[in-house]
Design a protein around this motif. Structure first.
Motif, PDB file in Angstrom:
ATOM      1  N   LEU A  35       8.260  -1.948  -6.156  1.00  0.00           N
ATOM      2  CA  LEU A  35       9.205  -1.663  -7.249  1.00  0.00           C
ATOM      3  C   LEU A  35      10.032  -0.430  -6.899  1.00  0.00           C
ATOM      4  CD1 LEU A  35      10.181  -2.349 -10.114  1.00  0.00           C
ATOM      5  CD2 LEU A  35       8.292  -0.981 -11.023  1.00  0.00           C
ATOM      6  N   HIS A  36       9.328   0.581  -6.386  1.00  0.00           N
ATOM      7  CA  HIS A  36       9.999   1.812  -5.980  1.00  0.00           C
ATOM      8  C   HIS A  36      11.019   1.531  -4.869  1.00  0.00           C
ATOM      9  CE1 HIS A  36      10.416   6.118  -5.348  1.00  0.00           C
ATOM     10  NE2 HIS A  36      10.357   5.886  -4.043  1.00  0.00           N
ATOM     11  N   ASN A  38      12.635  -1.128  -4.362  1.00  0.00           N
ATOM     12  CA  ASN A  38      13.641  -2.105  -4.785  1.00  0.00           C
ATOM     13  C   ASN A  38      13.492  -3.470  -4.086  1.00  0.00           C
ATOM     14  OD1 ASN A  38      15.757  -2.815  -6.419  1.00  0.00           O
ATOM     15  ND2 ASN A  38      17.348  -2.126  -4.985  1.00  0.00           N
ATOM     16  N   PHE A  40      12.107  -6.188  -5.567  1.00  0.00           N
ATOM     17  CA  PHE A  40      12.100  -7.317  -6.496  1.00  0.00           C
ATOM     18  C   PHE A  40      13.523  -7.846  -6.696  1.00  0.00           C
ATOM     19  CE2 PHE A  40       8.085  -5.268  -7.168  1.00  0.00           C
ATOM     20  CZ  PHE A  40       7.227  -6.358  -7.250  1.00  0.00           C
ATOM     21  N   TRP A  64       9.605 -11.592  -5.426  1.00  0.00           N
ATOM     22  CA  TRP A  64       9.328 -10.363  -4.675  1.00  0.00           C
ATOM     23  C   TRP A  64       9.692 -10.601  -3.224  1.00  0.00           C
ATOM     24  CZ3 TRP A  64       3.761  -7.786  -4.248  1.00  0.00           C
ATOM     25  CH2 TRP A  64       3.889  -6.563  -3.556  1.00  0.00           C
ATOM     26  N   HIS A  89       6.459  -1.516 -16.736  1.00  0.00           N
ATOM     27  CA  HIS A  89       7.563  -0.967 -15.942  1.00  0.00           C
ATOM     28  C   HIS A  89       8.328  -2.052 -15.189  1.00  0.00           C
ATOM     29  CE1 HIS A  89       6.533   3.006 -17.059  1.00  0.00           C
ATOM     30  NE2 HIS A  89       5.328   2.945 -16.506  1.00  0.00           N
ATOM     31  N   LEU A  90       7.604  -3.041 -14.690  1.00  0.00           N
ATOM     32  CA  LEU A  90       8.290  -4.139 -14.006  1.00  0.00           C
ATOM     33  C   LEU A  90       9.129  -4.924 -15.022  1.00  0.00           C
ATOM     34  CD1 LEU A  90       8.631  -5.480 -11.223  1.00  0.00           C
ATOM     35  CD2 LEU A  90       6.847  -7.103 -11.877  1.00  0.00           C
ATOM     36  N   TRP A  93      12.223  -3.153 -15.499  1.00  0.00           N
ATOM     37  CA  TRP A  93      13.123  -3.394 -14.367  1.00  0.00           C
ATOM     38  C   TRP A  93      13.854  -4.737 -14.553  1.00  0.00           C
ATOM     39  CZ3 TRP A  93      13.680  -7.325 -10.909  1.00  0.00           C
ATOM     40  CH2 TRP A  93      14.625  -7.104  -9.886  1.00  0.00           C
TER      41      TRP A  93
END
Ligand code: C2E
Ligand code: MG
Ligand code: MG
Ligand code: MG
Length: 282
Positions: A35-36, A38, A40, A64, A89-90, A93
């Motif tokens: 996620l950090h 980027n 996804f 992913w 958090h996802l 996003w």
């Protein structure tokens, strides 16, 4: 196979169940890193009206882009974070990525709603509404009615009172809510009536088998009938062939999405697909 009305959808492969706590935590750390970094992506699958051929919107589906394992479908990673803060958090996003996409498409003259999938735990998280409002405030150029949410029946059953409040607040924000995979949860007519949802989505398993199985056809027919009685539009997912489309139209179900119309695609392919579709159906 647990796909009958009233049966929980528990037969799906669940990688999370096969992992030890340690492995699971490690996988979660990989996801947090992804996620950090980027990694996804949102893919978009068109939704159309089979009668008018109008494109009514797109569903955003997460992938992913894993540095080693390639492009992973959600079943490979979402179960691992069920109920965790990372899921929250996802989910954030996903909503933000959809809002950014709406801004981009708006600039390209494309004004179609995007629906995002919200997990039950995300929907019922105490921070959900403030997260959603903050995101909408961060993208003031986006008309809220262009964002819609897809939620599972089970989400509303877990905590009916909270779900009802959240859905009502979404209504006030002019965000539409669709009930996803309808028919796979413990649906009850009495409570279905109370839910402020604007669209019913027939689960793809019923649609897939409706040509061979009388029972599945009867289930699709019943859902379409019920949706009409409650004045809710109904959309069939998993429409793989022309024969499926035809059978659905015969039953009075005109809204559809599925491989037979288009597969989920990266955002940059969508304008081309749309232009093609519109040219073909002019
Ligand atoms: P869903 O929301 O019911 O999405 C429909 C699934 O059916 C998608 O699988 C889509 O690619 C697939 N599909 C569409 N048309 C056809 C067809 O004609 N035939 C067949 N066999 N399949 C079709 P996908 O992308 O693997 O997603 C699976 C599930 O993962 C979704 O089911 C949804 O519940 C969940 N999901 C996907 N993206 C997100 C997300 O961003 N957030 C959350 N919380 N869940 C997501
Ligand atoms: Mg969905
Ligand atoms: Mg679905
Ligand atoms: Mg489904």
């Amino acid at each position: 196979q647990a796909k009958a009305l009233g049966a929980a959808n528990t037969t799906h492969y669940d990688p999370a169940k096969e992992l030890s706590t340690r492995e699971r935590n490690q996988e979660r750390r990989h996801m947090a890193k992804g996620l950090h970094n980027n990694e996804f992506r949102l893919y978009y699958q068109p939704q159309v009206n089979l009668k008018t051929h109008q494109v009514i919107g797109v569903e955003a589906l997460i992938r992913w882009q894993h540095p080693e394992r390639g492009l992973l479908p959600p079943i490979e990673f979402l179960p691992l974070i069920e109920g965790s803060e990372l899921e929250f958090h996802l989910g954030e996003w996903v909503i933000e990525a959809a809002l950014k996409q709406l801004v981009t498409w708006q600039a390209d003259g494309i004004s179609l709603p995007i629906s995002v999938n919200i997990s039950p735990q995300h929907l019922l998280h105490p921070g959900f509404m403030s997260q959603l409002k903050a995101l909408l405030a961060a993208y003031p150029a986006v008309l809220p009615h262009l964002l819609s949410l897809e939620i599972l029946e089970s989400a509303t059953l877990d905590d009916m009172q909270t779900a009802l409040e959240v859905l009502k607040e979404c209504r006030q924000l002019h965000i539409d809510v669709a009930l996803d995979d309808f028919g796979t949860g413990y649906s009850s007519l009495a409570y279905f009536r109370q839910l402020p949802v604007q669209l019913i989505k027939v689960d793809r398993d019923f649609v897939r088998d409706m040509l061979e199985s009388k029972d599945d056809r009867a289930i699709v027919e019943s859902i379409v009938f019920m949706a009409r009685k409650f004045s809710r539009p109904v959309l069939a997912e998993g429409v793989e062939t022309m024969a499926h489309a035809q059978a659905l139209v015969e039953l009075g179900c005109f809204l559809a999405q599925g491989y037979g119309i288009a597969r989920p695609m990266p955002a940059d392919q969508f304008p081309g697909w749309l232009a093609n579709w519109q040219a073909e159906h002019r």
